[in-house]
Design a protein around this motif. Sequence first.
Motif, PDB file in Angstrom:
ATOM      1  N   PHE A  71      37.339  42.116  58.790  1.00 34.13           N
ATOM      2  CA  PHE A  71      36.435  41.350  57.939  1.00 34.13           C
ATOM      3  C   PHE A  71      37.084  40.016  57.567  1.00 34.13           C
ATOM      4  O   PHE A  71      36.427  38.982  57.514  1.00 34.13           O
ATOM      5  N   TRP A  72      38.393  40.057  57.251  1.00 34.16           N
ATOM      6  CA  TRP A  72      39.165  38.826  57.052  1.00 34.16           C
ATOM      7  C   TRP A  72      39.581  38.343  58.438  1.00 34.16           C
ATOM      8  O   TRP A  72      40.352  39.016  59.125  1.00 34.16           O
ATOM      9  N   ARG A  73      39.087  37.198  58.852  1.00 41.79           N
ATOM     10  CA  ARG A  73      39.408  36.706  60.190  1.00 41.79           C
ATOM     11  C   ARG A  73      40.918  36.509  60.355  1.00 41.79           C
ATOM     12  O   ARG A  73      41.441  36.617  61.464  1.00 41.79           O
ATOM     13  N   ALA A  98      40.044  45.700  37.981  1.00 46.82           N
ATOM     14  CA  ALA A  98      40.493  45.790  39.367  1.00 46.82           C
ATOM     15  C   ALA A  98      39.837  44.668  40.163  1.00 46.82           C
ATOM     16  O   ALA A  98      39.014  43.908  39.638  1.00 46.82           O
ATOM     17  N   VAL A  99      40.203  44.574  41.445  1.00 48.42           N
ATOM     18  CA  VAL A  99      39.617  43.594  42.362  1.00 48.42           C
ATOM     19  C   VAL A  99      39.294  44.303  43.673  1.00 48.42           C
ATOM     20  O   VAL A  99      40.095  45.088  44.189  1.00 48.42           O
ATOM     21  N   LYS A 100      38.114  44.035  44.198  1.00 49.95           N
ATOM     22  CA  LYS A 100      37.629  44.701  45.419  1.00 49.95           C
ATOM     23  C   LYS A 100      37.761  43.770  46.630  1.00 49.95           C
ATOM     24  O   LYS A 100      37.354  42.602  46.584  1.00 49.95           O
ATOM     25  N   PHE A 101      38.315  44.300  47.713  1.00 49.12           N
ATOM     26  CA  PHE A 101      38.420  43.600  48.987  1.00 49.12           C
ATOM     27  C   PHE A 101      37.658  44.368  50.060  1.00 49.12           C
ATOM     28  O   PHE A 101      37.405  45.565  49.925  1.00 49.12           O
ATOM     29  N   PHE A 102      37.334  43.660  51.139  1.00 47.32           N
ATOM     30  CA  PHE A 102      36.781  44.284  52.334  1.00 47.32           C
ATOM     31  C   PHE A 102      37.728  44.007  53.496  1.00 47.32           C
ATOM     32  O   PHE A 102      38.020  42.847  53.795  1.00 47.32           O
ATOM     33  N   MET A 103      38.186  45.079  54.138  1.00 44.62           N
ATOM     34  CA  MET A 103      38.990  44.908  55.345  1.00 44.62           C
ATOM     35  C   MET A 103      38.132  45.030  56.588  1.00 44.62           C
ATOM     36  O   MET A 103      38.496  44.577  57.665  1.00 44.62           O
ATOM     37  N   ASP A 104      36.943  45.656  56.428  1.00 40.81           N
ATOM     38  CA  ASP A 104      36.000  45.754  57.536  1.00 40.81           C
ATOM     39  C   ASP A 104      34.614  46.030  57.001  1.00 40.81           C
ATOM     40  O   ASP A 104      34.371  45.932  55.780  1.00 40.81           O
ATOM     41  N   GLY A 105      33.679  46.386  57.896  1.00 39.07           N
ATOM     42  CA  GLY A 105      32.301  46.641  57.501  1.00 39.07           C
ATOM     43  C   GLY A 105      31.918  48.090  57.715  1.00 39.07           C
ATOM     44  O   GLY A 105      32.458  48.978  57.066  1.00 39.07           O
ATOM     45  N   CYS A 142      36.776  39.894  45.974  1.00 38.30           N
ATOM     46  CA  CYS A 142      37.554  38.731  46.412  1.00 38.30           C
ATOM     47  C   CYS A 142      37.321  38.605  47.912  1.00 38.30           C
ATOM     48  O   CYS A 142      37.731  39.469  48.683  1.00 38.30           O
ATOM     49  N   MET A 143      36.647  37.531  48.299  1.00 35.93           N
ATOM     50  CA  MET A 143      36.215  37.375  49.682  1.00 35.93           C
ATOM     51  C   MET A 143      37.125  36.410  50.446  1.00 35.93           C
ATOM     52  O   MET A 143      37.833  35.596  49.846  1.00 35.93           O
ATOM     53  N   GLN A 185      45.066  45.988  39.744  1.00 36.83           N
ATOM     54  CA  GLN A 185      44.742  46.998  40.752  1.00 36.83           C
ATOM     55  C   GLN A 185      43.854  46.409  41.838  1.00 36.83           C
ATOM     56  O   GLN A 185      42.907  45.671  41.552  1.00 36.83           O
ATOM     57  N   THR A 186      44.155  46.734  43.089  1.00 38.06           N
ATOM     58  CA  THR A 186      43.296  46.338  44.200  1.00 38.06           C
ATOM     59  C   THR A 186      42.644  47.588  44.792  1.00 38.06           C
ATOM     60  O   THR A 186      43.250  48.661  44.852  1.00 38.06           O
TER      61      THR A 186
END
Length: 523
Positions: free
Chosen positions: A304-306, A275-282, A251-252, A324-325
Amino acid sequence: MSADLLVVGTAVRTLDPARPTAHAIAVAGDRIVALDDDALALRGAGTEVVDLGGAVTTPGLVDGHMHPLFGAATFYGADLTSCLDLDDLRRALSAATAGEGGWIVGWGLDHNAFGGGPLTNAVLEEVLPGRPTFIRLYDGHSAIASVEALRRAGVTGPRRFEQRSEVICDSDGVPTGMLLEHAAMELVQAVMPALPDALLRERLGEALSGMAATGLTGGCVMDAEAGALDLFASYEQAADLPLRLRVAPWCMPGETVDEVIALQARRGRRWAVQAVKFFMDGTVEGGTAWLEHPDCHGTGTEAFWRDPAAYTKAVQQLAAARVQTVTHAIGDAAVRHVIEALEHVETHGIRHRIEHLETLPRELVPRLVRSGLVSSMQPCHVGYTKADHSDEWSIRLGPERAARAWACRDIVDAGGVLVLGSDWPIATYDARAVLTHARLRRAPGTSEAPVAPEQALTGRQALEGMTTHAAYADGAADAGRIAVGARADLTVFAVDPVEAPADELAEAPIRLTVSGGLVTHRG
């Protein structure tokens, strides 16, 4: 009733406190139906009997973080993993073979090969002038594209993305070739020839079979890229997947949660979206890890999320929907934000996860554990760093933050749940390497100085990270242990993975792998 499979002549580490050891296991369908003498009594005319000659059986190993189809679809071409410097890279590029459309593709290049200098396409233009070339760095979050590759993609200057992603340009606004994060890399990947589905299925099968040969019975797939769900479904039209797969689509930023919630209904015989995958950074090396203080180049201060509040809203929506995240969070600021987003949220019994936690402040550990969040870490990533902090990851962070690298033992000692994995193709998928890196804090079979040796796990703790803790994180009450009624996931080692020296374990054969009652490897 007779057993389909009877495993005998084995020392069993059940990881079940009610019955810690056993010497025989009976399997019917996908379940363990009896142990010890009760198991022997279920031998029938059609029972397959496997005598292990004293080998050690444990619950089946699960890779807590992997990208099997993403690896098969994107990490191909010239293998650059052994390039230690630019001369090595020049030799590897000179020997590279062009593919469809004249494209030259490479993968696995370590940032350290540039010796601390800027990562640009200058060496590509020197060795392969005028050729469309795309080199993916080992972290999977960055790539270097040649001038011709950028031209074909129409990339002539900086771009603005919803996510934290960047086309790196020089002072004149001309792209240097360095592409940071997914959206920037996708600009070039979109014009590159795609691998045919038949080849992808073949490469996927080879990767999963190779994983099973190292003892893996399942894995948490942290993406649904490259048409993964359709590929998994088409693979199962002809054969069983060698591993059970639990999938977390991305989920971007800029996307709503509705689509990924709808995907939770997708499943096959041996795979399911859960589940669902997020990015908080790189990544630290790319300068895109979200840090509480800038790195040595003054970067690393953005999420990563502005709008981090939009991430918080999205994960809380999913928590309310009982989904689940799992969130990629490498830098200390990213980890802190994920904890703050979920520590007081009603989770309805779902175990939400933080992935990577590469530089974790000690004072955050108790808060992390109290939050109930599962920590998911990849011990093999330690191999990209050095004890003397002379590597790119450590230099970027500075000695204080580098000293708290992959704080596995702190989390376990504080009572936290720690899941271990490989992050393949970023590091080897060999489950034995994951276990040994967790214990040694260095590559097995070497004399390298260990990185933060005080964070080493015991043999038992490492094994739990790929069995009982993995099952707990997945909410799988019927897995992670060997007990009557549990799912028949078994890994058989030639040596005891708890007591054997870690360097010996790294090379020890896997005698048998059983995933959900299906024999997937015989050694």
